[in-house]
Scaffold this active site. Structure first.
Site, PDB file in Angstrom:
ATOM      1  N   HIS A  95       0.846  -1.193   0.000  1.00 29.95           N
ATOM      2  CA  HIS A  95       0.000   0.000   0.000  1.00 29.95           C
ATOM      3  C   HIS A  95       0.882   1.243   0.000  1.00 29.95           C
ATOM      4  CE1 HIS A  95      -3.976   1.965   1.228  1.00 29.95           C
ATOM      5  NE2 HIS A  95      -3.095   2.975   1.206  1.00 29.95           N
ATOM      6  N   HIS A 154       1.380   5.262  -2.401  1.00 29.74           N
ATOM      7  CA  HIS A 154       0.813   6.193  -3.390  1.00 29.74           C
ATOM      8  C   HIS A 154       1.971   6.832  -4.158  1.00 29.74           C
ATOM      9  CE1 HIS A 154      -3.401   6.296  -1.850  1.00 29.74           C
ATOM     10  NE2 HIS A 154      -2.800   5.905  -0.732  1.00 29.74           N
ATOM     11  N   GLN A 167     -10.310   8.648  -5.036  1.00 28.52           N
ATOM     12  CA  GLN A 167     -10.193   9.307  -3.737  1.00 28.52           C
ATOM     13  C   GLN A 167     -11.275  10.362  -3.519  1.00 28.52           C
ATOM     14  OE1 GLN A 167      -6.376  10.518  -1.449  1.00 28.52           O
ATOM     15  NE2 GLN A 167      -6.880  12.285  -2.710  1.00 28.52           N
ATOM     16  N   HIS A 178      -9.682   1.900   0.248  1.00 30.78           N
ATOM     17  CA  HIS A 178      -9.481   2.667   1.469  1.00 30.78           C
ATOM     18  C   HIS A 178     -10.817   2.659   2.216  1.00 30.78           C
ATOM     19  CE1 HIS A 178      -5.976   3.971  -0.693  1.00 30.78           C
ATOM     20  NE2 HIS A 178      -5.634   4.883   0.206  1.00 30.78           N
ATOM     21  N   GLU A 227     -11.209   5.596   6.749  1.00 27.66           N
ATOM     22  CA  GLU A 227      -9.986   6.246   7.238  1.00 27.66           C
ATOM     23  C   GLU A 227     -10.380   7.493   8.036  1.00 27.66           C
ATOM     24  OE1 GLU A 227      -5.611   7.832   5.738  1.00 27.66           O
ATOM     25  OE2 GLU A 227      -7.111   7.325   4.256  1.00 27.66           O
ATOM     26  N   ASP A 235       2.340   3.679   2.631  1.00 22.16           N
ATOM     27  CA  ASP A 235       1.263   4.617   2.340  1.00 22.16           C
ATOM     28  C   ASP A 235       1.799   5.902   1.730  1.00 22.16           C
ATOM     29  OD1 ASP A 235      -1.342   5.495   2.124  1.00 22.16           O
ATOM     30  OD2 ASP A 235      -1.477   6.178   4.196  1.00 22.16           O
TER      31      ASP A 235
END
Length: 411
Positions: free
Chosen positions: A56, A58, A152, A210, A213, A309
């Site tokens: 995981h 980005h 997102q 996700h 969160e 992350d």
């Protein structure tokens, strides 16, 4: 033999062994291999493990902290908003340059596989995906990269995102991502979840979302994802990242949801460094820690791993693509201090992450792919404690990174 690693310490063997590698695979493991290698490496009794996996990260957002405004509130909401302006100006060259630095950093730290979430929305369009696809091609001989199409900004509230998600899968994204909590109401969150599973079924892809969160206990999308996984017979193909709200639920509801997650055979990925920074920020004392219920999930038999992350972006100002660093932080934050708990932490970027990626060629066994790391440590506890130097990193039978450390004392 192409390479022979001599005098390697394996976790499951008391005696040192040699590892012979041919054509990118482990050919033989044994004491004192008589054959000669074109290249020979003396592990000198140091711990030799399968290469690390970061499940995981980005890559499209890494290293943007210096070119955007500060996240004054320190919240997830502001972190996302800050990226909007930068995202509109992305170029392939910019993304490739930033992501390349992180991939090289990860390789030096022993990581030869990554799963990256890439933003897909009407702000940046498919430009983030184009940049990461170009990066993946650039490093195809050095690291394996899986790409998750990640909405997102939401799907229902971001009109046009559905079409972009479909196009992302056609372009080469490997998994369907989601962020169902980032919708306007629970009904839209449920529609978000259903769309992601519909798209995954259409492209025969796994799902990696996700999920919740937030430290708000009224967000309940983890249960939605678990229910949909069971309904679709998608067991073993679904991963939920973050799941921070689980730590804010009352114990009764938390146990109820964890049982569903177990029945759904879902994987959970905690991202301790980011969530320790973002969650519980405005709590009084006692403060919540912002992490999911790692030990409780493990106790129920759920497969749990962790990811880096974020690295130096609007969400998290630190990070160096190092699974041992993230693991050490997780061990502290989740109170995993007993020997068996430390072993569990050490396994997370190894076998636990290999299960998430559904790999069948992973591990130190004859016939498996020769992705290996020699650590300057004698055991997993010391590897985490000392943040051990990655002496050699091997990808498919080729050395892709080597780090030598020498300290001189003047005393």
């Amino acid at each position: 033999m192409d390479i022979i690693i001599r005098n390697a310490k394996l976790r499951d063997k008391d005696e040192l062994v040699d590892i012979g590698i041919v054509d990118g695979k482990i050919k033989t493991i044994g004491k004192n291999i008589s054959a000669q290698g074109k290249e020979e490496i003396d592990a000198s009794g140091k711990l030799t493990i399968p290469a690390f996996i970061d499940p995981h990260i980005h890559l499209d957002k890494t290293l943007i902290a210096d070119v955007v405004r500060e996240n004054v509130s320190g919240t997830l909401k502001e972190a996302i908003e800050i990226i909007w302006e930068k995202k509109r100006k992305y170029t392939n060259e910019d993304i490739v340059e930033r992501a390349s630095k992180i991939i090289k950093m990860g390789l030096s730290n022993g990581t030869t596989r990554m799963r990256t979430h890439v933003d897909v929305d009407t702000i940046g369009g498919l430009k983030p995906l184009e940049g990461v696809l170009a990066t993946k091609e650039k490093f195809k001989d050095y690291i394996d990269i899986e790409i998750v199409a990640f909405p997102q900004e939401g799907i229902i509230k971001d009109e046009g995102c559905k079409e972009l998600m479909e196009e992302a899968m056609k372009m080469g994204a490997n998994l369907v991502g989601g962020m169902p909590a980032n919708e306007n109401n629970p009904s839209d969150s449920f529609e978000h979840v259903k769309f992601c599973f519909d798209l995954a079924e259409k492209y025969d892809a796994d799902v990696d979302m996700h999920v919740d969160e937030t430290d708000d206990p009224f967000y309940r999308t983890l249960e939605m994802v678990a229910d949909e996984t069971i309904k679709r017979d998608y067991q073993g193909k679904v991963t939920a990242g973050h799941t921070c709200a689980l730590a804010s639920y009352d114990n009764h509801y938390a146990r109820y949801v964890i049982e569903k997650v177990k029945r759904a055979e879902m994987n959970i990925i905690t991202n301790p460094v980011t969530n320790l920074m973002l969650q519980g920020k405005y709590d009084g004392y006692p403060k919540r820690r912002g992490l999911t219920r790692v030990k409780e999930l493990i106790a129920e038999g759920v497969n749990v791993a962790y990811g880096q992350d974020c690295i130096k972006d609007t969400f998290y100002p630190f990070g160096k693509a190092d699974m041992l660093e993230v693991g050490l932080i997780l061990a502290h934050a989740s109170h995993m201090s007993l020997p068996n708990e430390i072993e569990e932490v050490f396994n997370m970027p190894l076998e636990k992450s290999a299960k998430i990626l559904r790999l069948n060629d992973y591990g130190i066994e004859e016939g498996k792919r020769a992705d290996l790391v020699i650590l300057d440590a004698d055991n997993p506890i010391d590897a985490l404690r000392l943040q051990a130097t990655r002496l050699y990193v091997i990808k498919e039978g080729s050395v892709v990174a080597s780090t030598l450390k020498e300290t001189k004392f003047f005393i």
